[in-house]
Design a protein around this motif. Structure first.
Motif, short mmCIF file in Angstrom:
data_model
loop_
_atom_site.label_atom_id
_atom_site.label_comp_id
_atom_site.label_asym_id
_atom_site.label_seq_id
_atom_site.Cartn_x
_atom_site.Cartn_y
_atom_site.Cartn_z
N SER A 157 0.86 -1.71 -0.06
CA SER A 157 0.32 0.10 0.08
C SER A 157 0.42 1.14 0.01
CB SER A 157 -0.95 -0.20 1.33
OG SER A 157 -1.71 -0.85 0.98
N LEU A 158 2.24 0.97 1.16
CA LEU A 158 2.27 2.64 1.22
C LEU A 158 3.65 2.69 0.01
CD1 LEU A 158 3.43 2.51 4.82
CD2 LEU A 158 1.27 3.44 3.61
N LEU A 159 4.01 2.13 -0.81
CA LEU A 159 4.94 2.14 -2.05
C LEU A 159 6.36 1.99 -0.92
CD1 LEU A 159 3.79 4.55 -4.66
CD2 LEU A 159 4.19 2.01 -4.79
N SER A 160 6.17 1.32 0.17
CA SER A 160 7.60 0.74 0.88
C SER A 160 8.55 -0.31 0.20
CB SER A 160 6.99 0.44 2.30
OG SER A 160 5.85 -0.60 2.81
N ASP A 245 7.56 -3.53 6.09
CA ASP A 245 7.65 -2.71 5.47
C ASP A 245 7.69 -1.35 5.85
OD1 ASP A 245 5.66 -4.74 3.40
OD2 ASP A 245 4.09 -3.16 4.10
N TRP A 246 8.95 -0.52 5.29
CA TRP A 246 9.75 0.36 5.77
C TRP A 246 10.00 1.32 4.79
CZ3 TRP A 246 14.80 0.07 4.33
CH2 TRP A 246 14.80 -1.04 3.46
N HIS A 247 10.13 2.34 5.34
CA HIS A 247 10.38 3.46 3.82
C HIS A 247 12.14 4.32 4.30
CE1 HIS A 247 7.21 4.57 1.16
NE2 HIS A 247 6.49 4.75 2.94
N ILE A 273 2.70 10.06 8.29
CA ILE A 273 3.29 10.24 9.49
C ILE A 273 4.57 9.50 9.22
CG2 ILE A 273 2.87 8.65 11.42
CD1 ILE A 273 1.14 11.27 10.97
N THR A 274 4.69 8.93 8.24
CA THR A 274 6.03 8.21 8.33
C THR A 274 6.88 9.29 7.67
OG1 THR A 274 4.71 6.12 7.49
CG2 THR A 274 7.30 6.61 6.98
N ALA A 275 6.88 9.54 6.88
CA ALA A 275 8.00 11.45 6.77
C ALA A 275 7.85 11.64 8.05
CB ALA A 275 6.84 11.81 5.60
N LEU A 276 7.33 12.21 8.79
CA LEU A 276 7.48 13.45 9.79
C LEU A 276 8.70 12.04 10.60
CD1 LEU A 276 4.27 13.43 11.40
CD2 LEU A 276 6.18 15.29 10.37
N ALA A 277 8.61 10.68 10.66
CA ALA A 277 9.24 9.79 11.72
C ALA A 277 10.92 9.49 11.01
CB ALA A 277 9.13 8.39 11.82
N VAL A 278 10.47 9.33 9.49
CA VAL A 278 11.84 8.97 8.75
C VAL A 278 12.65 10.50 8.70
CG1 VAL A 278 12.91 8.25 7.00
CG2 VAL A 278 10.89 6.98 8.64
N VAL A 279 12.12 11.31 8.03
CA VAL A 279 12.77 12.52 7.10
C VAL A 279 12.72 13.63 8.31
CG1 VAL A 279 12.41 14.70 5.55
CG2 VAL A 279 11.55 12.06 5.30
N THR A 286 5.94 9.19 19.32
CA THR A 286 4.58 10.28 19.16
C THR A 286 4.04 9.76 17.44
OG1 THR A 286 5.64 12.45 19.45
CG2 THR A 286 4.24 12.63 18.10
N THR A 287 5.00 9.58 16.63
CA THR A 287 4.57 9.14 15.84
C THR A 287 4.02 7.35 15.74
OG1 THR A 287 6.84 8.31 14.86
CG2 THR A 287 6.36 10.43 14.44
N PHE A 288 4.22 6.77 16.88
CA PHE A 288 3.53 5.33 16.20
C PHE A 288 2.59 5.33 16.74
CE2 PHE A 288 3.18 0.99 17.65
CZ PHE A 288 3.24 0.39 16.71
N PRO A 289 2.04 6.00 18.05
CA PRO A 289 0.56 6.20 17.95
C PRO A 289 -0.25 6.09 16.88
CG PRO A 289 1.46 6.59 19.48
CD PRO A 289 2.62 6.61 18.62
N LEU A 290 0.47 7.26 15.99
CA LEU A 290 -0.48 8.04 14.30
C LEU A 290 -0.26 6.85 13.76
CD1 LEU A 290 0.80 11.68 14.37
CD2 LEU A 290 -1.39 10.74 15.57
N TYR A 291 0.52 6.26 13.89
CA TYR A 291 0.61 4.90 11.94
C TYR A 291 0.29 3.96 12.48
CZ TYR A 291 3.23 2.31 9.28
OH TYR A 291 3.81 1.47 8.70
N GLN A 292 0.05 3.62 13.92
CA GLN A 292 -0.25 2.13 14.53
C GLN A 292 -1.75 1.72 14.02
OE1 GLN A 292 -0.86 1.69 18.71
NE2 GLN A 292 -0.42 -0.17 18.77
N PRO A 293 -2.59 2.41 13.54
CA PRO A 293 -3.61 2.06 12.80
C PRO A 293 -3.63 1.94 11.33
CG PRO A 293 -4.52 4.61 14.19
CD PRO A 293 -2.61 3.80 14.48
N TYR A 294 -2.05 1.98 11.28
CA TYR A 294 -2.15 0.71 9.42
C TYR A 294 -2.53 -0.32 9.64
CZ TYR A 294 0.28 -0.54 5.85
OH TYR A 294 1.33 -0.58 4.12
N LEU A 295 -1.71 -0.61 10.36
CA LEU A 295 -1.06 -2.09 11.24
C LEU A 295 -2.98 -2.81 10.77
CD1 LEU A 295 1.38 -1.71 13.21
CD2 LEU A 295 1.52 -2.31 10.88
N SER A 296 -3.77 -2.03 11.20
CA SER A 296 -5.17 -2.81 11.56
C SER A 296 -6.17 -2.60 10.09
CB SER A 296 -5.89 -2.71 12.37
OG SER A 296 -5.29 -2.69 13.87
N TYR A 297 -5.91 -0.92 9.52
CA TYR A 297 -6.19 -0.83 8.39
C TYR A 297 -5.63 -1.78 6.58
CZ TYR A 297 -6.16 1.84 3.60
OH TYR A 297 -6.45 2.37 2.39
#
Length: 299
Positions: A157-160, A245-247, A273-279, A286-297
């Motif tokens: 999905s994320l092109l990761s 999956d990782w960027h 959200i990933t860009a906030l963490a990686v870039v 801060t970022t993982f709680p926002l990203y975590q729903p992706y795993l269930s998505y």
């Protein structure tokens, strides 16, 4: 994303961090690392019965994937293990006309049962970008099912980037480079209607120009696939595996640049959200709680 021109997959018995980064990740080339995780305790311990013991009381989503339709049902993991054990082994000839099989597919099990990460040591954390390394298991997706389970042709999905670990049993991957997506009957964002095991050349005559690569991934093997890689996956036996999956900075910016090309809004959000963490190097707290729903998505 453009293909770097690969038409085969390197199969290596040794793969250093620097070799992986330079010759595969940055070069956008897939690679199979034979025995890359064979030394893990997981390759001796993990089996359907083991997961019945350590997580049997969990309720998990189970998918039945068939011709563009995904049906999701909830099972207790102990019930799904029993289902696996009741399935008869299937010869290759039985696959083509078989009914879709319920599949424990793409669930964040290692994040739910974090002790499982201890079975996966030494983990190759340096294959991942720094923001994923400390708690790598949180970003993993788990797969378990009997022989014959299939994930139809798709890209992630994320092109990761995708690093995949086969722990128990074996799977066959049919892999195509991203620039051949228009040959494969693309549907919606990331799914394709071509069945690479039995292609319908009347419906998809352009698929004759495709160059799929078929590779078997055995227990203890690691497979890396670059962003946008099309892959179709079949379990050749009862199977347990997981992937991450990782960027990188480059891949997440390239993914965000494609936001206007049919990428679902939720996917744009999770890439942001990933860009906030990686870039931007915003802390994981801060970022993982926002990203975590992706795993269930994804599930």
């Amino acid at each position: 994303m453009e293909s770097s021109g690969w038409s085969s997959i390197a199969s290596l018995a040794q793969l250093s961090d620097s070799d992986f980064a330079t010759n595969y990740r940055d070069a956008m080339r897939p690679v199979l690392f034979r025995g890359g995780c064979a030394a893990w305790s997981a390759c001796n311990r993990w089996s359907p019965e083991y997961f019945d013991h350590v997580a049997g009381s969990l309720t998990v989503p189970v998918k039945t994937l068939s011709k563009g339709d995904i049906k999701v049902s909830s099972w207790r993991l102990t019930e799904y293990v029993q289902f696996i054990m009741e399935q008869s082994p299937r010869g290759r000839e039985a696959f083509s006309n078989a009914e879709p099989i319920p599949y424990c597919h793409d669930i964040p099990l290692l994040g739910l049962v974090e002790s499982l990460a201890g079975d996966c040591q030494p983990f190759p954390v340096n294959f991942l970008s720094p923001s994923y390394r400390e708690h790598w298991w949180r970003y993993s997706q788990f797969f378990m099912g009997p022989a014959g389970t299939v994930t139809p042709l798709h890209f992630d999905s994320l092109l990761s980037h995708n690093v995949f670990f086969q722990i128990y049993g074996a799977k066959t991957f049919t892999i195509l480079p991203p620039n051949q997506s228009e040959l494969c009957g693309r549907r919606n964002w990331r799914w394709f209607d071509v069945d690479p095991e039995l292609p319908d050349y009347v419906r998809f005559p352009e698929y004759r120009e495709a160059t799929p690569v078929v590779i078997t991934v055995n227990a203890g093997d690691m497979l890396y696939m670059p962003p946008g890689t099309l892959h179709h996956v079949r379990s050749l036996s009862a199977s347990i595996s997981f992937n991450i999956d990782w960027h990188t900075e480059q891949s997440v910016l390239v993914a965000l640049a494609q936001s206007s090309e049919g990428m679902p809004r939720d996917v744009v959000y999770y890439n942001a959200i990933t860009a906030l963490a990686v870039v931007a190097k915003i802390p994981e707290a801060t970022t993982f709680p926002l990203y975590q729903p992706y795993l269930s998505y994804v599930s």
